[in-house]
Scaffold this motif. Structure first.
Motif, PDB file in Angstrom:
ATOM      1  N   LYS A  28       0.325  -3.540  -9.813  1.00  0.00           N
ATOM      2  CA  LYS A  28       0.513  -4.985  -9.936  1.00  0.00           C
ATOM      3  C   LYS A  28      -0.835  -5.686  -9.791  1.00  0.00           C
ATOM      4  O   LYS A  28      -1.630  -5.336  -8.928  1.00  0.00           O
ATOM      5  CB  LYS A  28       1.461  -5.452  -8.831  1.00  0.00           C
ATOM      6  N   ASN A  29      -1.084  -6.664 -10.649  1.00  0.00           N
ATOM      7  CA  ASN A  29      -2.288  -7.486 -10.535  1.00  0.00           C
ATOM      8  C   ASN A  29      -1.974  -8.684  -9.647  1.00  0.00           C
ATOM      9  O   ASN A  29      -0.894  -9.265  -9.728  1.00  0.00           O
ATOM     10  CB  ASN A  29      -2.761  -7.958 -11.904  1.00  0.00           C
ATOM     11  N   ALA A  30      -2.938  -9.023  -8.793  1.00  0.00           N
ATOM     12  CA  ALA A  30      -2.774 -10.161  -7.883  1.00  0.00           C
ATOM     13  C   ALA A  30      -4.106 -10.900  -7.806  1.00  0.00           C
ATOM     14  O   ALA A  30      -4.950 -10.594  -6.973  1.00  0.00           O
ATOM     15  CB  ALA A  30      -2.345  -9.674  -6.510  1.00  0.00           C
ATOM     16  N   GLY A  31      -4.302 -11.832  -8.712  1.00  0.00           N
ATOM     17  CA  GLY A  31      -5.562 -12.582  -8.738  1.00  0.00           C
ATOM     18  C   GLY A  31      -6.731 -11.675  -9.058  1.00  0.00           C
ATOM     19  O   GLY A  31      -6.730 -10.989 -10.075  1.00  0.00           O
ATOM     20  N   LEU A  32      -7.700 -11.619  -8.169  1.00  0.00           N
ATOM     21  CA  LEU A  32      -8.883 -10.777  -8.372  1.00  0.00           C
ATOM     22  C   LEU A  32      -8.620  -9.309  -8.038  1.00  0.00           C
ATOM     23  O   LEU A  32      -9.495  -8.469  -8.212  1.00  0.00           O
ATOM     24  CB  LEU A  32     -10.041 -11.275  -7.499  1.00  0.00           C
ATOM     25  N   PHE A  33      -7.420  -9.030  -7.547  1.00  0.00           N
ATOM     26  CA  PHE A  33      -7.119  -7.681  -7.077  1.00  0.00           C
ATOM     27  C   PHE A  33      -6.095  -6.974  -7.958  1.00  0.00           C
ATOM     28  O   PHE A  33      -5.310  -7.593  -8.660  1.00  0.00           O
ATOM     29  CB  PHE A  33      -6.591  -7.724  -5.640  1.00  0.00           C
ATOM     30  N   ARG A  34      -6.123  -5.667  -7.846  1.00  0.00           N
ATOM     31  CA  ARG A  34      -5.130  -4.789  -8.477  1.00  0.00           C
ATOM     32  C   ARG A  34      -4.573  -3.935  -7.352  1.00  0.00           C
ATOM     33  O   ARG A  34      -5.315  -3.384  -6.543  1.00  0.00           O
ATOM     34  CB  ARG A  34      -5.817  -3.917  -9.527  1.00  0.00           C
ATOM     35  N   LYS A  35      -3.238  -3.868  -7.263  1.00  0.00           N
ATOM     36  CA  LYS A  35      -2.600  -3.095  -6.204  1.00  0.00           C
ATOM     37  C   LYS A  35      -1.807  -1.955  -6.834  1.00  0.00           C
ATOM     38  O   LYS A  35      -1.077  -2.167  -7.802  1.00  0.00           O
ATOM     39  CB  LYS A  35      -1.657  -3.970  -5.377  1.00  0.00           C
ATOM     40  N   MET A  36      -1.966  -0.771  -6.284  1.00  0.00           N
ATOM     41  CA  MET A  36      -1.193   0.384  -6.719  1.00  0.00           C
ATOM     42  C   MET A  36      -0.277   0.777  -5.568  1.00  0.00           C
ATOM     43  O   MET A  36      -0.705   0.855  -4.417  1.00  0.00           O
ATOM     44  CB  MET A  36      -2.111   1.537  -7.107  1.00  0.00           C
ATOM     45  N   LEU A  37       0.986   1.020  -5.878  1.00  0.00           N
ATOM     46  CA  LEU A  37       1.981   1.333  -4.860  1.00  0.00           C
ATOM     47  C   LEU A  37       2.394   2.796  -4.967  1.00  0.00           C
ATOM     48  O   LEU A  37       2.719   3.278  -6.065  1.00  0.00           O
ATOM     49  CB  LEU A  37       3.201   0.428  -5.034  1.00  0.00           C
ATOM     50  N   TYR A  38       2.381   3.464  -3.830  1.00  0.00           N
ATOM     51  CA  TYR A  38       2.793   4.863  -3.744  1.00  0.00           C
ATOM     52  C   TYR A  38       3.833   5.017  -2.642  1.00  0.00           C
ATOM     53  O   TYR A  38       3.839   4.261  -1.674  1.00  0.00           O
ATOM     54  CB  TYR A  38       1.602   5.758  -3.374  1.00  0.00           C
ATOM     55  N   GLN A  39       4.690   6.028  -2.807  1.00  0.00           N
ATOM     56  CA  GLN A  39       5.570   6.441  -1.722  1.00  0.00           C
ATOM     57  C   GLN A  39       4.997   7.731  -1.168  1.00  0.00           C
ATOM     58  O   GLN A  39       4.677   8.659  -1.933  1.00  0.00           O
ATOM     59  CB  GLN A  39       6.993   6.672  -2.202  1.00  0.00           C
ATOM     60  N   VAL A  40       4.826   7.776   0.148  1.00  0.00           N
ATOM     61  CA  VAL A  40       4.253   8.940   0.820  1.00  0.00           C
ATOM     62  C   VAL A  40       5.134   9.278   2.018  1.00  0.00           C
ATOM     63  O   VAL A  40       5.249   8.471   2.943  1.00  0.00           O
ATOM     64  CB  VAL A  40       2.813   8.649   1.314  1.00  0.00           C
TER      65      VAL A  40
END
Length: 92
Positions: A28-40
């Motif tokens: 997901k993009n959030a402004g100046l950031f990019r977030k990657m989501l993982y399940q661990v």
């Protein structure tokens, strides 16, 4: 592995743990950031990057499924709903 233990790891070890045992869920993009989501191992980890960067800025580990809400809002389930409507019509 638990969230408290994961949080104590150095960033390099966090990265290795995610690559070895994590399952990528979405990005997901959030402004100046990019977030990657993982399940661990039964919890979730967000990895934050600058939008066009390759190095992780920080890791956010959590178990609270309410924090998944921003990701769930971006999933298009219209095709799934259409399939449900068709299959329900088959049983009438």
């Amino acid at each position: 592995m638990t969230v408290p233990y994961f949080k104590t790891l150095p960033n390099r070890q966090k990265k290795i743990a995610i690559l070895r045992t994590g399952s990528f869920l979405c990005e997901k993009n959030a402004g100046l950031f990019r977030k990657m989501l993982y399940q661990v191992d039964g919890f979730y980890v967000e990895i934050w990057f600058l939008r066009f960067g390759k190095e992780a800025l920080w890791y956010r580990a959590f178990e609270d499924t309410q924090l998944l809400s921003p990701y769930l809002k971006t999933i298009d389930i219209s095709a799934l709903l259409g399939n449900l409507a068709l299959s329900n019509g088959d049983y009438k």
